[in-house]
Scaffold this active site. Structure first.
Site, PDB file in Angstrom:
ATOM      1  N   HIS A 195       0.852  -1.196   0.000  1.00  0.00           N
ATOM      2  CA  HIS A 195       0.000   0.000   0.000  1.00  0.00           C
ATOM      3  C   HIS A 195       0.886   1.242   0.000  1.00  0.00           C
ATOM      4  CE1 HIS A 195      -3.853  -1.923   1.912  1.00  0.00           C
ATOM      5  NE2 HIS A 195      -3.341  -2.656   0.941  1.00  0.00           N
ATOM      6  N   TYR A 203      -8.758   5.110   8.133  1.00  0.00           N
ATOM      7  CA  TYR A 203      -8.863   5.421   9.566  1.00  0.00           C
ATOM      8  C   TYR A 203      -9.958   6.479   9.715  1.00  0.00           C
ATOM      9  CZ  TYR A 203      -4.383   3.111  10.612  1.00  0.00           C
ATOM     10  OH  TYR A 203      -3.372   2.189  10.778  1.00  0.00           O
ATOM     11  N   PRO A 236      -2.921  -0.383  19.091  1.00  0.00           N
ATOM     12  CA  PRO A 236      -2.700  -0.818  17.701  1.00  0.00           C
ATOM     13  C   PRO A 236      -2.941   0.261  16.631  1.00  0.00           C
ATOM     14  CG  PRO A 236      -4.712  -1.798  18.586  1.00  0.00           C
ATOM     15  CD  PRO A 236      -4.049  -1.100  19.721  1.00  0.00           C
ATOM     16  N   LYS A 264       2.192  -0.740  15.112  1.00  0.00           N
ATOM     17  CA  LYS A 264       3.637  -0.782  15.383  1.00  0.00           C
ATOM     18  C   LYS A 264       4.137  -2.018  16.137  1.00  0.00           C
ATOM     19  CE  LYS A 264       4.985   2.931  13.427  1.00  0.00           C
ATOM     20  NZ  LYS A 264       4.676   2.382  12.100  1.00  0.00           N
ATOM     21  N   TYR A 278       4.635   6.200   9.935  1.00  0.00           N
ATOM     22  CA  TYR A 278       3.755   5.067   9.626  1.00  0.00           C
ATOM     23  C   TYR A 278       4.501   3.989   8.823  1.00  0.00           C
ATOM     24  CZ  TYR A 278      -0.627   2.635   8.815  1.00  0.00           C
ATOM     25  OH  TYR A 278      -1.625   1.692   8.807  1.00  0.00           O
TER      26      TYR A 278
HETATM   27  P1  FAD Z   1       3.421 -12.402  20.944  1.00  0.00           P
HETATM   28  O1  FAD Z   1       2.933 -12.357  19.558  1.00  0.00           O
HETATM   29  O2  FAD Z   1       2.464 -12.174  22.050  1.00  0.00           O
HETATM   30  O3  FAD Z   1       4.137 -13.791  21.132  1.00  0.00           O
HETATM   31  C1  FAD Z   1       4.517 -14.271  22.407  1.00  0.00           C
HETATM   32  C2  FAD Z   1       4.484 -15.788  22.383  1.00  0.00           C
HETATM   33  O4  FAD Z   1       4.895 -16.276  23.644  1.00  0.00           O
HETATM   34  C3  FAD Z   1       3.087 -16.328  22.124  1.00  0.00           C
HETATM   35  O5  FAD Z   1       3.118 -17.301  21.107  1.00  0.00           O
HETATM   36  C4  FAD Z   1       2.682 -16.901  23.463  1.00  0.00           C
HETATM   37  O6  FAD Z   1       1.780 -17.992  23.326  1.00  0.00           O
HETATM   38  C5  FAD Z   1       4.015 -17.303  24.040  1.00  0.00           C
HETATM   39  N1  FAD Z   1       4.030 -17.392  25.507  1.00  0.00           N
HETATM   40  C6  FAD Z   1       3.364 -16.631  26.406  1.00  0.00           C
HETATM   41  N2  FAD Z   1       3.622 -17.026  27.653  1.00  0.00           N
HETATM   42  C7  FAD Z   1       4.480 -18.081  27.541  1.00  0.00           C
HETATM   43  C8  FAD Z   1       5.116 -18.930  28.487  1.00  0.00           C
HETATM   44  N3  FAD Z   1       4.884 -18.795  29.785  1.00  0.00           N
HETATM   45  N4  FAD Z   1       5.940 -19.886  28.025  1.00  0.00           N
HETATM   46  C9  FAD Z   1       6.171 -20.031  26.699  1.00  0.00           C
HETATM   47  N5  FAD Z   1       5.601 -19.266  25.759  1.00  0.00           N
HETATM   48  C10 FAD Z   1       4.768 -18.295  26.178  1.00  0.00           C
HETATM   49  N6  FAD Z   1       1.397  -4.857  15.253  1.00  0.00           N
HETATM   50  C11 FAD Z   1       1.842  -4.368  14.077  1.00  0.00           C
HETATM   51  O7  FAD Z   1       3.056  -4.209  13.912  1.00  0.00           O
HETATM   52  N7  FAD Z   1       0.995  -4.038  13.051  1.00  0.00           N
HETATM   53  C12 FAD Z   1      -0.350  -4.173  13.178  1.00  0.00           C
HETATM   54  O8  FAD Z   1      -1.090  -3.922  12.228  1.00  0.00           O
HETATM   55  C13 FAD Z   1      -0.861  -4.631  14.439  1.00  0.00           C
HETATM   56  N8  FAD Z   1      -2.190  -4.796  14.630  1.00  0.00           N
HETATM   57  C14 FAD Z   1      -2.650  -5.365  15.787  1.00  0.00           C
HETATM   58  C15 FAD Z   1      -4.012  -5.558  15.952  1.00  0.00           C
HETATM   59  C16 FAD Z   1      -4.484  -6.121  17.122  1.00  0.00           C
HETATM   60  C17 FAD Z   1      -5.964  -6.288  17.309  1.00  0.00           C
HETATM   61  C18 FAD Z   1      -3.573  -6.566  18.131  1.00  0.00           C
HETATM   62  C19 FAD Z   1      -4.070  -7.230  19.393  1.00  0.00           C
HETATM   63  C20 FAD Z   1      -2.221  -6.394  17.970  1.00  0.00           C
HETATM   64  C21 FAD Z   1      -1.746  -5.787  16.808  1.00  0.00           C
HETATM   65  N9  FAD Z   1      -0.383  -5.585  16.613  1.00  0.00           N
HETATM   66  C22 FAD Z   1       0.073  -5.014  15.456  1.00  0.00           C
HETATM   67  C23 FAD Z   1       0.579  -5.977  17.663  1.00  0.00           C
HETATM   68  C24 FAD Z   1       1.237  -7.327  17.398  1.00  0.00           C
HETATM   69  O9  FAD Z   1       0.282  -8.325  17.191  1.00  0.00           O
HETATM   70  C25 FAD Z   1       2.139  -7.694  18.584  1.00  0.00           C
HETATM   71  O10 FAD Z   1       2.924  -6.585  18.925  1.00  0.00           O
HETATM   72  C26 FAD Z   1       3.049  -8.887  18.268  1.00  0.00           C
HETATM   73  O11 FAD Z   1       2.317 -10.080  18.300  1.00  0.00           O
HETATM   74  C27 FAD Z   1       4.212  -8.983  19.262  1.00  0.00           C
HETATM   75  O12 FAD Z   1       4.962 -10.131  19.003  1.00  0.00           O
HETATM   76  P2  FAD Z   1       5.743 -10.879  20.169  1.00  0.00           P
HETATM   77  O13 FAD Z   1       6.401 -12.035  19.536  1.00  0.00           O
HETATM   78  O14 FAD Z   1       6.540  -9.901  20.942  1.00  0.00           O
HETATM   79  O15 FAD Z   1       4.588 -11.341  21.176  1.00  0.00           O
HETATM   80  C1  PHB Z   2      -4.987  -4.678  10.754  1.00  0.00           C
HETATM   81  O1  PHB Z   2      -5.095  -4.820   9.528  1.00  0.00           O
HETATM   82  O2  PHB Z   2      -5.217  -5.596  11.547  1.00  0.00           O
HETATM   83  C2  PHB Z   2      -4.574  -3.365  11.309  1.00  0.00           C
HETATM   84  C3  PHB Z   2      -4.315  -2.321  10.439  1.00  0.00           C
HETATM   85  C4  PHB Z   2      -3.931  -1.082  10.957  1.00  0.00           C
HETATM   86  C5  PHB Z   2      -3.831  -0.911  12.321  1.00  0.00           C
HETATM   87  C6  PHB Z   2      -4.077  -1.963  13.188  1.00  0.00           C
HETATM   88  C7  PHB Z   2      -4.451  -3.199  12.679  1.00  0.00           C
HETATM   89  O3  PHB Z   2      -3.481   0.302  12.817  1.00  0.00           O
END
Ligand code: FAD
Ligand code: PHB
Length: 413
Positions: free
Chosen positions: A86, A215, A307, A311, A399
């Site tokens: 995009h 948005y 979110p 980021k 962004y």
């Molecule tokens: P996580 O993805 O949470 O991974 C952590 C892992 O550790 C999981 O698999 C979990 O099961 C595991 N775990 C937990 N506890 C334990 C334990 N005790 N022992 C072993 N394993 C364990 N980010 C973006 O960059 N762009 C976006 O568009 C965006 N949109 C989002 C929309 C929503 C609705 C949400 C909720 C989040 C969004 N995010 C976005 C954020 C993004 O999803 C998270 O920041 C990302 O998943 C972080 O990755 P991580 O590996 O740090 O943590």
């Molecule tokens: C998504 O597509 O899930 C999404 C897009 C933009 C955001 C957050 C989530 O700011």
């Protein structure tokens, strides 16, 4: 490769590795792959099942730097085939959509819409191909001896106790994981803001009605139009923070989505069967330092952003790039300076993303207790944003993603 697997009847299985990684989300899987590319051994321990980890619906937007990183790591095949590049996004208020040309304002950079599910699936496939260990469904995961030269990860798997003795542990276990909470009281400083609203998100079987994200700031609250593929639309609504998804019928969700998003020119999302729905709370959270002894926190275990700025996953990728660079320098040259600087280097960029995510959230959401003045001021903010090239450039460069703090080359790519 695991070194030194020994087991006797009734005893824990002892594994030895260089880096023990807790969590197989984006942070843990990316780190494992970066270490592998540098010939560094790791064991990944995840407490959920493979399907659960892949199916969890979360992020969708990848910054330019994250896309470049995945490609440089050789795991960008699926992204290249199915990712949707995009070059712009829309900000909508008072019924009018205003396009911000991200590519034009940033010298050609863009974002790519590619579900976190797919990123995680691709990384699990890559991990599996390395044959390095990745334990799913681990139970009773704990970390210890963090101050000693050989910290340990303990867990149960398939009815057996395991101990992984490591040089370092990477706490990639998300916001609710065990690593951060294993750090003694008084070591970490916590910075936190909880927002008085959450997001209700849906995946719908409907052709996206716009090629780019929208948005929307509406008097009834924020709404966001996004997508996952040419046939799947992803939408979000601002709702009270403690809202139960059970209180929202599919009809009620569509009525509210259309009320907030329908523009004066008639643009609106296409309606279709809802495949998944959930409510997510919104919070800003940072701990400093992102290290204690030989435990390094990365991704959501160290910081959470609301979110709105898209980021979280991108920050996780930036953290593990910095960590991989430091580990490479340690194993190749015995250098510890980059390990010592890890937290400072990450935190500087984390705070900029925190500020941007807070700003996007504050500018686009309606806060409880606001009056007519606040609403008019918000509209003026958005009017200024979408009418000023300087203001749009500021949004665009944040962004698509601020530069990563370290070069790919320094992390062995
Ligand atoms: P996580 O993805 O949470 O991974 C952590 C892992 O550790 C999981 O698999 C979990 O099961 C595991 N775990 C937990 N506890 C334990 C334990 N005790 N022992 C072993 N394993 C364990 N980010 C973006 O960059 N762009 C976006 O568009 C965006 N949109 C989002 C929309 C929503 C609705 C949400 C909720 C989040 C969004 N995010 C976005 C954020 C993004 O999803 C998270 O920041 C990302 O998943 C972080 O990755 P991580 O590996 O740090 O943590
Ligand atoms: C998504 O597509 O899930 C999404 C897009 C933009 C955001 C957050 C989530 O700011």
């Amino acid at each position: 490769m695991i070194v030194g697997v020994q087991r006797q009847m009734g005893e824990a299985t002892n594994l030895r590795t260089q880096v023990g990684i807790v969590g197989a989300g984006p942070a843990g899987l990316l780190l494992g792959q970066l270490l592998h590319l540098n010939g560094i051994d790791s064991v990944i321990v995840e407490n959920r099942g493979r399907d659960y980890v892949i199916d969890r619906v979360r992020a969708g937007v990848l910054e330019q730097g994250t896309v470049d990183l995945l490609n440089a790591m050789g795991v960008g095949g699926g992204l290249g085939r199915a990712g949707l590049r995009h070059e712009g996004l829309h900000v909508s208020f008072e019924g009018r959509r205003h396009r911000i040309n991200l590519a034009d304002l940033t010298g050609g950079k863009a974002i790519t819409v590619y579900g976190q599910n797919e990123v995680v699936r691709d990384l699990i496939d890559a991990r599996t191909a390395t044959t390095r260990p990745l334990y799913f469904d681990a139970e009773c995961v704990s970390v210890g001896a963090l101050d000693s030269p050989t910290p340990v990860i303990r867990f149960q798997h398939g009815g057996t106790d395991h101990e992984v003795h490591c040089d370092f542990i990477a706490g990639c276990d998300g916001f609710h994981g065990v690593c951060r909470s294993s750090i003694p009281d008084g070591v970490l400083t916590v910075y936190e803001r909880v927002y008085p609203f959450g997001w209700l998100g849906i995946l719908a079987e409907a052709t996206p009605s716009s090629d780019e994200l929208v948005y929307t700031c509406h008097e009834r609250g924020f709404a966001l139009f996004s997508m996952r593929s040419p046939t799947i639309t992803r939408l979000y609504l601002q709702v009270p923070p403690d809202e139960s998804i059970d209180d929202w019928s599919d009809e009620a969700i569509w009525a509210e989505m259309l009320e907030r998003m329908t523009a004066r020119d008639g643009w609106r999302p296409n309606v279709g069967p809802i495949l998944q729905k959930s409510v997510t709370p919104m919070r800003s959270f940072v701990v400093e330092p992102m290290r204690h002894g030989r435990l390094f926190l990365a991704g959501d275990s160290a910081h959470i952003v609301p979110p709105t700025g898209a980021k979280g996953l991108n920050l996780a990728a930036a953290d593990v790039l910095v960590l991989a660079r430091a580990m490479k320098a340690h194993y190749e040259r015995g250098a510890t300076a980059w390990l010592d600087e890890y937290s400072d280097v990450c935190v500087r960029r984390v705070w900029k993303a925190q500020r941007f995510s807070w700003w996007m959230t504050s500018t686009l959401h309606r806060f409880p207790g606001e009056n007519a003045f606040d609403h008019r001021r918000r509209i003026a903010d958005l009017d200024y944003l979408t009418g000023s090239r300087a203001a749009m450039t500021s949004l665009a460069e944040q962004y698509v993603g601020l530069p990563m703090e370290v070069s790919f080359d320094s992390a062995g790519l």
